[in-house]
Design a protein around this motif. Sequence first.
Motif, short mmCIF file in Angstrom:
data_model
loop_
_atom_site.label_atom_id
_atom_site.label_comp_id
_atom_site.label_asym_id
_atom_site.label_seq_id
_atom_site.Cartn_x
_atom_site.Cartn_y
_atom_site.Cartn_z
N ARG A 1 0.85 -1.27 -0.13
CA ARG A 1 -0.10 0.02 -0.11
C ARG A 1 0.97 1.27 -0.13
NH1 ARG A 1 -4.29 -1.72 4.84
NH2 ARG A 1 -5.11 -3.50 3.76
N HIS B 1 -6.13 0.45 -3.19
CA HIS B 1 -5.52 -0.76 -2.39
C HIS B 1 -6.52 -0.95 -0.98
CE1 HIS B 1 -4.52 2.21 0.98
NE2 HIS B 1 -3.79 2.91 0.06
N THR C 1 -2.66 -2.31 -5.65
CA THR C 1 -2.24 -3.73 -5.19
C THR C 1 -2.73 -4.79 -5.99
OG1 THR C 1 -3.79 -3.77 -3.68
CG2 THR C 1 -1.69 -2.95 -2.89
#
Length: 582
Positions: free
Chosen positions: A235, A256, A282
């Motif tokens: 993150r 994320h 992510t």
Amino acid sequence: MQAQAVLKEKFGYDHFREGQADVIESLLAGTNVLAIMPTGGGKSLCYQIPALMLPGLTLVVSPLISLMKDQVDALNENGIPATFINSTLTQGEVQERFNQAARGEVKLLYVSPERLDSDYFLADLAELTIDLIAVDEAHCISQWGHDFRPSYLRLTDTIKSMRQQPTIVALTATATSQVADDIMLRLGIQHEVKTGFSRENLAFQVVKNQNSDRYLIDYLKVNKQKSGIIYASTRKEVERLTKLIEKAKLAVTMYHGGLNEMVRRQNQEDFLYDRKPIMVATNAFGMGIDKSNVRFVVHAQIPGSLEAYYQEAGRAGRDGLPSEAILLFKVNDVQIQHFFIDQSEMDDENKQREYAKLQEMTQYANTQQCLQQYIVNYFDDDCEKCGRCSNCLDTRESQDITIDVQKVLSCIKRMDERFGKVMVAQVLTGSKNQKIMQFRFDELPTYGLMRGDSQKEVSGLIDYLVASGYLRASGGQYPVLQITLAGVKVLKGQEKVSRKMAAKVQKTLPEDNELFERLRELRRDLAEEQGVPPFVIFSDKTLYSMCEIMPTSLTEMLDVKGVGENKLEKYGELFLDILVAE
């Protein structure tokens, strides 16, 4: 009605792609099928067309909640009645959708695998006449797969408990032979249709030994207006890269697990609707993204396995147009994935399996083989050299760097092979850091030998030497550098070392012309009006096809790939006005 006629009328295509007709015919004959096709290879049509031809309902099991709405919107746009049931709905809405299915008002019902864990849900399902079950992302059913989900295991029991035995189609883009055998065994599948893993429209690149931030910004500036995803492992890195790209005055958003639900949804919509063409995320992002005009996927950090990499990279160019998949490789990032495995709650056997997959991923980053070929070989398949990846097209000149390498190796030797990259780089560049003075490293003959280079450049050279096998970095949080046998030979002057010059960013994705931009603008306005992503109305490929064919009537508009009768009726005139005015 014949399958080919349904394809033309509903989806606007004249011909099936490789493997599609085989899957559809087998399903209509009641044979269970496993379809292994690359991302963007048209897996969805393999069950959507039989769904329209069979009398009962088709149940689609998909782990991707955010994808369900897009797929249902796209089907409804084509005049195909479909709906979904997932955790975003109230109990009343769920019941109403079940009633619709029971009345035969929908042909496809999308559900998440977790729903099948509920006995109430299964009881309601038992009331429906289900002819076909489509298991999407079928690799999730196998513990050998890269994204195993325990909720998928209930599927086998659910299917067995049904009144009448529906036909089953399992679909995936990433399955090794072992995973494919496991899927077939668990779901009682007799027939496999495999069209190969190669992605003809994707150009793979590995970029290493250079400033990856600078490369990324240069790449994004050269490809302005293009839509793409940038993946990072943490993150923190997602947030850092987002700030970096914002600073370069480019429209970007991020995704994320640490963001609240509302922000995540807003950011995802901004990306889907082309308001912000760049998404930094992510791997929590993307499994549910059916956005067909993603032109590039950049991995700013190495993922944990080749399966995960191919799945994520495969989100580029789902519409079949030229697109790019770029891995920015840095040795340090391998340690992050190591850390994730170390910290996981897996047993030792599974951890060893994950370490082996990470090793394979690292080898991909360092191979001289054709990158597409390397990936396809990993999936127990074969293909010709692609002729478009960074290895196939590598014309960079090699530079003899033996003397600099000897300086680095000599310094590590004089530091007793007890320190890491940062400390070695500081000694070589003549840093007056307190620790260096404390250890009296400023008295070494190698102190300040590479004063003309920055610490970052020397660190990059050390990374290269680790990747090339002249140095070994021990495991753990602070890896220590040790010289390998190959490194000893260089130190003794028995072997030379050369290195390719850093690659410059070049524009390789095709330019869009003014007519395409006008069509895209109309598409964006219509999408905003109707609350659906632009690609649900028409894909980029369909817009390019319009520019090529230049239809002058609604009848000619039907010759454009991706224009079915339903969409012709809704949008034909609007797009024709722009084309005729050209």
